[in-house]
Design an enzyme around this catalytic site. Structure first.
Site, mmCIF file in Angstrom:
data_model
loop_
_atom_site.group_PDB
_atom_site.id
_atom_site.type_symbol
_atom_site.label_atom_id
_atom_site.label_comp_id
_atom_site.label_asym_id
_atom_site.label_seq_id
_atom_site.Cartn_x
_atom_site.Cartn_y
_atom_site.Cartn_z
ATOM 1 N N ASP A 6 0.867 -1.182 0.000
ATOM 2 C CA ASP A 6 0.000 0.000 0.000
ATOM 3 C C ASP A 6 0.903 1.231 0.000
ATOM 4 O OD1 ASP A 6 -1.732 2.100 0.562
ATOM 5 O OD2 ASP A 6 -1.943 1.546 2.690
ATOM 6 N N CYS A 7 0.971 1.882 -1.155
ATOM 7 C CA CYS A 7 1.882 2.995 -1.303
ATOM 8 C C CYS A 7 1.122 4.317 -1.235
ATOM 9 C CB CYS A 7 2.585 2.815 -2.641
ATOM 10 S SG CYS A 7 3.660 4.144 -2.985
ATOM 11 N N GLY A 8 1.351 5.081 -0.176
ATOM 12 C CA GLY A 8 0.725 6.397 -0.031
ATOM 13 C C GLY A 8 1.723 7.479 -0.412
ATOM 14 N N THR A 10 3.165 9.553 1.517
ATOM 15 C CA THR A 10 4.218 9.691 2.531
ATOM 16 C C THR A 10 4.921 8.356 2.788
ATOM 17 O OG1 THR A 10 2.894 11.429 3.576
ATOM 18 C CG2 THR A 10 4.729 10.527 4.863
ATOM 19 N N THR A 12 5.078 3.870 2.404
ATOM 20 C CA THR A 12 4.698 2.652 1.696
ATOM 21 C C THR A 12 4.727 1.506 2.702
ATOM 22 O OG1 THR A 12 5.648 3.496 -0.337
ATOM 23 C CG2 THR A 12 5.294 1.130 -0.236
ATOM 24 N N VAL A 13 3.637 0.753 2.765
ATOM 25 C CA VAL A 13 3.511 -0.321 3.745
ATOM 26 C C VAL A 13 3.465 -1.667 3.026
ATOM 27 C CG1 VAL A 13 2.132 -1.210 5.663
ATOM 28 C CG2 VAL A 13 2.227 1.252 5.250
ATOM 29 N N ASP A 109 -6.242 3.856 -3.386
ATOM 30 C CA ASP A 109 -6.414 3.611 -1.949
ATOM 31 C C ASP A 109 -7.881 3.738 -1.542
ATOM 32 O OD1 ASP A 109 -6.086 6.365 -2.620
ATOM 33 O OD2 ASP A 109 -5.657 6.878 -0.520
ATOM 34 N N ARG A 110 -8.592 4.645 -2.211
ATOM 35 C CA ARG A 110 -9.996 4.875 -1.859
ATOM 36 C C ARG A 110 -10.866 3.721 -2.355
ATOM 37 N NH1 ARG A 110 -11.410 10.874 -3.500
ATOM 38 N NH2 ARG A 110 -12.770 10.683 -1.692
ATOM 39 N N THR A 132 -1.633 11.369 4.022
ATOM 40 C CA THR A 132 -1.074 12.661 3.619
ATOM 41 C C THR A 132 -2.235 13.644 3.431
ATOM 42 O OG1 THR A 132 0.613 11.424 2.456
ATOM 43 C CG2 THR A 132 0.447 13.775 1.958
HETATM 44 N N1 LIG Z 1 0.389 6.938 14.641
HETATM 45 C C1 LIG Z 1 0.775 8.114 14.129
HETATM 46 N N2 LIG Z 1 1.041 9.172 14.928
HETATM 47 C C2 LIG Z 1 1.426 10.352 14.412
HETATM 48 N N3 LIG Z 1 1.572 10.597 13.118
HETATM 49 C C3 LIG Z 1 1.328 9.594 12.274
HETATM 50 C C4 LIG Z 1 0.917 8.308 12.719
HETATM 51 N N4 LIG Z 1 0.742 7.525 11.636
HETATM 52 C C5 LIG Z 1 1.026 8.286 10.571
HETATM 53 N N5 LIG Z 1 1.385 9.522 10.948
HETATM 54 C C6 LIG Z 1 1.759 10.625 10.077
HETATM 55 O O1 LIG Z 1 0.667 10.907 9.219
HETATM 56 C C7 LIG Z 1 1.133 11.259 7.926
HETATM 57 C C8 LIG Z 1 0.508 10.386 6.902
HETATM 58 O O2 LIG Z 1 1.015 9.085 7.070
HETATM 59 P P1 LIG Z 1 0.517 7.835 6.267
HETATM 60 O O3 LIG Z 1 -0.690 7.277 6.923
HETATM 61 O O4 LIG Z 1 1.649 6.905 6.117
HETATM 62 O O5 LIG Z 1 0.102 8.538 4.878
HETATM 63 P P2 LIG Z 1 0.090 8.009 3.385
HETATM 64 O O6 LIG Z 1 -0.772 6.788 3.376
HETATM 65 O O7 LIG Z 1 -0.506 9.159 2.630
HETATM 66 O O8 LIG Z 1 1.502 7.736 2.985
HETATM 67 C C9 LIG Z 1 2.663 11.155 7.945
HETATM 68 O O9 LIG Z 1 3.183 12.444 8.096
HETATM 69 C C10 LIG Z 1 2.916 10.277 9.162
HETATM 70 O O10 LIG Z 1 4.166 10.585 9.751
HETATM 71 C C1 LIG Z 2 -6.497 11.835 -2.229
HETATM 72 C C2 LIG Z 2 -5.164 11.100 -2.262
HETATM 73 C C3 LIG Z 2 -4.050 12.084 -2.568
HETATM 74 C C4 LIG Z 2 -4.927 10.488 -0.864
HETATM 75 O O1 LIG Z 2 -3.673 9.859 -0.856
HETATM 76 P P1 LIG Z 2 -2.827 9.508 0.476
HETATM 77 O O2 LIG Z 2 -3.156 10.529 1.495
HETATM 78 O O3 LIG Z 2 -3.288 8.135 0.919
HETATM 79 O O4 LIG Z 2 -1.410 9.481 0.046
HETATM 80 C C5 LIG Z 2 -5.217 9.923 -3.292
HETATM 81 O O5 LIG Z 2 -6.285 9.095 -3.036
HETATM 82 C C6 LIG Z 2 -5.290 10.432 -4.719
HETATM 83 O O6 LIG Z 2 -4.305 10.791 -5.301
HETATM 84 N N1 LIG Z 2 -6.518 10.449 -5.297
HETATM 85 C C7 LIG Z 2 -6.786 10.874 -6.658
HETATM 86 C C8 LIG Z 2 -8.005 11.755 -6.740
HETATM 87 C C9 LIG Z 2 -9.267 11.137 -6.184
HETATM 88 O O7 LIG Z 2 -9.249 10.168 -5.442
HETATM 89 O O8 LIG Z 2 -10.357 11.658 -6.522
HETATM 90 K K LIG Z 3 -5.796 9.091 2.595
#
Ligand SMILES: Nc1ncnc2c1ncn2[C@@H]1O[C@H](COP(=O)(O)OP(=O)(O)O)[C@@H](O)[C@H]1O
Ligand SMILES: CC(C)(COP(=O)(O)O)[C@@H](O)C(=O)NCCC(=O)O
Ligand SMILES: [K+]
Length: 256
Positions: A6-8, A10, A12-13, A109-110, A132
């Site tokens: 799962d790559c976000g 910020t 990647t898990v 992701d959605r 993010t």
């Molecule tokens: N348990 C937590 N406590 C505090 N900050 C967190 C926690 N989990 C994630 N974050 C922060 O929330 C932000 C989004 O993280 P993440 O869920 O990994 O986003 P994405 O899926 O968009 O990569 C990052 O800045 C991360 O450091």
């Molecule tokens: C809204 C998002 C940036 C969220 O991403 P994330 O916070 O998980 O990194 C992502 O789902 C995205 O790029 N969406 C495309 C536009 C949409 O979902 O309508």
């Molecule tokens: K999100």
């Protein structure tokens, strides 16, 4: 065994699913320059560290960052000998409909969250994912993704305050005891925490009114437990919602 990625924007898990449970959850920062070989060094070192013997024969990827997919594909092909299933690509079928404007992009992701939420709780859902960006995904009665809301993420809001105003420091979000801050940090924390609680409550109430049916609200993402302390809007917290959705989509594609 299945490797679900799962790559976000910020982080990647990576998680390994043995058919019954997740053996591990490994997290790395999202960087499109990272090569397949770099992924493998990191991945195999951690599996060794945790004493996990994984026989991976399937890989599924959801990525909100298109550029990282190339190296993850090479990683999958070179080290596990398999072609990954990539959510959002035409060859990856979803067990739910997507009803949005023609030609629009939906974050994978959605879609994955929608599949997971519907699998666990049925239809009429709001899924709030703190990443993010903070996303609200609306799941219809039949499990279809029908749209939602994208709001600036919590850390993004704090970073924006810090970057735009010379006198505001970089801080982490916590729950302040009081609304009225008596120093700069407390004032900022109050603005972000209580402001976000207002955003969550306001958006969920408006979605429910617009949808016109009883809905359950599922929260996911690292910051969900923190905000659960400030609102009773969430009916459930699901730590591994996206990972669960990836396993459901993988199975669905195997069946056909
Ligand atoms: N348990 C937590 N406590 C505090 N900050 C967190 C926690 N989990 C994630 N974050 C922060 O929330 C932000 C989004 O993280 P993440 O869920 O990994 O986003 P994405 O899926 O968009 O990569 C990052 O800045 C991360 O450091
Ligand atoms: C809204 C998002 C940036 C969220 O991403 P994330 O916070 O998980 O990194 C992502 O789902 C995205 O790029 N969406 C495309 C536009 C949409 O979902 O309508
Ligand atoms: K999100």
């Amino acid at each position: 065994m299945l490797l679900a990625i799962d790559c976000g924007n910020t982080n990647t898990v990576f998680s390994i699913w043995d058919g019954q449970r997740f053996l591990c959850t490994l997290r790395t920062s999202t960087e499109h320059q990272r090569t397949a070989d770099q992924y493998f060094v990191w991945f195999s070192t951690l599996l060794n560290h945790f004493g996990i013997k994984a026989d991976i024969d399937g890989v599924i990827i959801s990525s909100t960052v298109p550029r990282v997919v190339f190296n993850l594909r090479v990683f999958s092909d070179r080290y596990f000998g398999c072609r990954p299933l990539v959510v959002g690509k035409p060859e990856c079928r979803l067990p739910v409909d997507v009803r949005v404007d023609a030609g629009t992009q939906v974050g994978p992701d959605r879609l994955v969250n929608t599949v997971a939420g519907y699998d666990l709780y049925g239809g009429d859902l709001i899924i709030v994912d703190f990443g993010t960006a903070t996303t609200f995904d609306v799941v219809d009665t039949d499990g279809a993704y029908i749209g939602g809301v994208i709001a600036p993420g919590v850390n993004l809001s704090l970073q924006a305050l810090h970057e735009a105003a010379a006198a505001l420091p970089h801080i982490d979000v916590t729950k302040p005891e009081r609304v009225i801050g008596t120093n700069t940090v407390d004032c900022m924390q109050s603005g972000v925490f209580w402001g976000y609680v207002g955003l969550i409550n306001g958006i969920c109430e408006r979605i429910k009114a617009e949808h016109g049916r009883t809905m359950k609200v599922i929260a996911t993402g690292g910051l969900a437990p923190l905000f659960q302390q400030g609102t009773d809007m969430f009916d459930m917290f699901e730590d591994k919602l996206t990972m669960h959705g990836l396993t459901v989509i993988f199975e669905h594609n195997k069946e056909g």
